[in-house]
Design a protein around this motif. Structure first.
Motif, short mmCIF file in Angstrom:
data_model
loop_
_atom_site.label_atom_id
_atom_site.label_comp_id
_atom_site.label_asym_id
_atom_site.label_seq_id
_atom_site.Cartn_x
_atom_site.Cartn_y
_atom_site.Cartn_z
N PHE A 15 31.61 35.96 50.77
CA PHE A 15 33.39 36.15 50.46
C PHE A 15 33.60 34.49 50.74
O PHE A 15 34.87 34.16 50.05
CB PHE A 15 33.77 37.12 51.57
CG PHE A 15 35.29 36.84 51.84
CD1 PHE A 15 35.65 38.26 50.70
CD2 PHE A 15 35.86 36.35 52.66
CE1 PHE A 15 36.80 38.20 51.14
CE2 PHE A 15 36.96 36.45 53.06
CZ PHE A 15 37.65 37.66 52.18
N ILE A 16 34.12 33.92 51.70
CA ILE A 16 34.30 33.05 52.08
C ILE A 16 34.27 31.63 50.55
O ILE A 16 35.51 31.37 50.21
CB ILE A 16 33.69 32.01 52.73
CG1 ILE A 16 33.38 32.75 54.25
CG2 ILE A 16 33.52 30.34 53.13
CD1 ILE A 16 32.56 32.33 56.13
N ILE A 17 32.81 32.24 50.07
CA ILE A 17 33.13 31.09 48.60
C ILE A 17 34.00 31.39 47.84
O ILE A 17 35.14 30.95 46.99
CB ILE A 17 32.00 31.45 48.30
CG1 ILE A 17 30.05 30.43 49.20
CG2 ILE A 17 31.63 30.72 46.62
CD1 ILE A 17 29.00 30.32 49.13
N VAL A 22 39.40 31.30 44.49
CA VAL A 22 40.53 31.69 44.41
C VAL A 22 41.86 30.80 44.42
O VAL A 22 42.77 30.96 44.07
CB VAL A 22 40.57 33.38 45.22
CG1 VAL A 22 41.74 33.39 44.96
CG2 VAL A 22 39.76 34.23 44.56
N ILE A 23 41.36 29.93 46.02
CA ILE A 23 42.27 29.20 46.72
C ILE A 23 42.74 27.88 45.90
O ILE A 23 43.72 27.40 45.42
CB ILE A 23 42.18 29.21 47.88
CG1 ILE A 23 42.30 30.27 49.08
CG2 ILE A 23 43.31 28.00 48.14
CD1 ILE A 23 41.86 30.00 50.81
N PHE A 24 41.49 28.02 45.60
CA PHE A 24 41.52 26.32 44.36
C PHE A 24 42.38 26.35 42.96
O PHE A 24 43.11 26.12 42.60
CB PHE A 24 40.20 26.01 44.04
CG PHE A 24 39.83 24.78 43.04
CD1 PHE A 24 40.27 23.51 43.25
CD2 PHE A 24 39.57 24.73 41.94
CE1 PHE A 24 39.77 22.64 42.92
CE2 PHE A 24 39.44 24.20 40.64
CZ PHE A 24 39.49 22.47 41.35
N LEU A 25 41.72 27.41 42.72
CA LEU A 25 41.75 28.09 41.11
C LEU A 25 43.35 28.29 41.14
O LEU A 25 44.66 27.74 40.26
CB LEU A 25 41.48 29.13 40.13
CG LEU A 25 40.08 29.14 40.72
CD1 LEU A 25 38.92 30.16 39.96
CD2 LEU A 25 40.24 28.55 38.61
N ALA A 26 44.16 29.34 42.48
CA ALA A 26 45.76 29.42 42.59
C ALA A 26 46.28 28.03 42.44
O ALA A 26 47.38 27.97 42.40
CB ALA A 26 45.92 30.86 43.79
N THR A 27 46.47 27.21 43.74
CA THR A 27 46.48 25.21 43.57
C THR A 27 46.73 24.87 42.55
O THR A 27 47.80 24.67 42.36
CB THR A 27 45.59 24.97 44.52
OG1 THR A 27 45.41 25.77 45.55
CG2 THR A 27 45.72 23.44 45.40
N ALA A 28 45.56 25.29 41.87
CA ALA A 28 45.60 24.06 40.25
C ALA A 28 46.73 24.70 39.37
O ALA A 28 46.96 24.23 38.83
CB ALA A 28 43.94 24.84 39.70
#
Length: 254
Positions: A15-17, A22-28
């Motif tokens: 889940f953490i991975i 998700v956070i990385f893609l959202a930030t990008a």
């Protein structure tokens, strides 16, 4: 609806991975959108959407996450299609400084004032003769891709040249002139007209001006062939202006 995405301790790592991805893609996506979008309202909406998307994932609201993901995909697609030129430039150098220029010197202000005074004189002449014209000033959004369908000019802005271009019957009469860095960059450029319904009946030039204003931050001056009235299209809206104060109006936009 809340659905638990993991039922034992061993799945927490997975889940953490996933959350990090998700956070990385959202930030990008958010960073890309902020760099290429020129509409402040749409930008705020997209950023809020991305925050909700990440929150719904972290809180394990599966259905809300799926619905928000669908909306984000749609918005990203339309953003890509309406900013292809800027996205290409962004992908070539994603960490370059923003192109937004700030007028910090008296010389730059003087140069723009000189240009817009010449534009005002030119537009007054066209208006008096009821010669239709479409003059678009590129700002931060690149119009390079759109310029490809026109005729390259690369000449200083002058009343004589504009009069020649828009004189009825000439080869470059139809379409728009694009002004970039104080020069007539391209002539006979055709814009995709807006499809919005309006209470006022607009001609092809006005609809073309609205069309380019919907996909860029360009400022377009329109001279009506029928009435000689002067209008300015910017950020998806159009308004009539007094030709005698056009220079100051353009300065305000820049």
């Amino acid at each position: 609806m809340h659905i638990t995405w993991f039922s034992d301790t061993s799945s927490i790592v997975s889940f953490i991975i996933q959350a990090v991805l998700v956070i990385f893609l959202a930030t990008a996506l958010t960073y890309t959108f902020l760099r290429v979008s020129k509409r402040r309202g749409v930008t705020y909406f997209f950023v809020s959407l991305m925050v909700l998307l990440v929150a719904s994932f972290v809180l394990q609201f599966l259905y809300a996450f799926m619905a928000l993901s669908f909306v984000v995909v749609l918005i990203s697609f339309f953003c890509f299609m309406s900013n292809i030129g800027d996205i290409r430039k962004f992908l070539a150098n994603p960490f370059a400084k923003s192109e937004v220029s700030k007028v910090t010197s008296v010389q730059k202000i003087t140069d723009k004032k000189t240009l817009f005074d010449e534009v005002q004189k030119t537009v007054i002449g066209l208006s008096d003769k009821k010669i239709g014209a479409l003059i678009t000033f590129e700002r931060n959004t690149s119009l390079s891709d759109i310029c490809k369908n026109g005729v390259r000019v690369d000449a200083p802005f002058s009343q004589e040249l504009i009069d020649t271009i828009f004189y009825p019957g000439t080869r470059l009469h139809d379409g728009a002139v694009i002004v970039k860095d104080g020069k007539i960059h391209t002539a006979s450029v055709f814009f995709t007209p807006t499809t919005k319904p309006f209470a006022v009946k607009y001609g092809s030039r006005h609809r073309a001006a609205l069309g380019i204003s919907e996909i860029s931050d360009a400022v377009t001056v329109v001279v009506s062939e029928e009435t000689g009235l002067v209008s300015i299209a910017y950020e998806g809206s159009i308004e009539h202006v007094d030709a005698e104060v056009l220079a100051n109006t353009l300065l305000n936009h820049f």
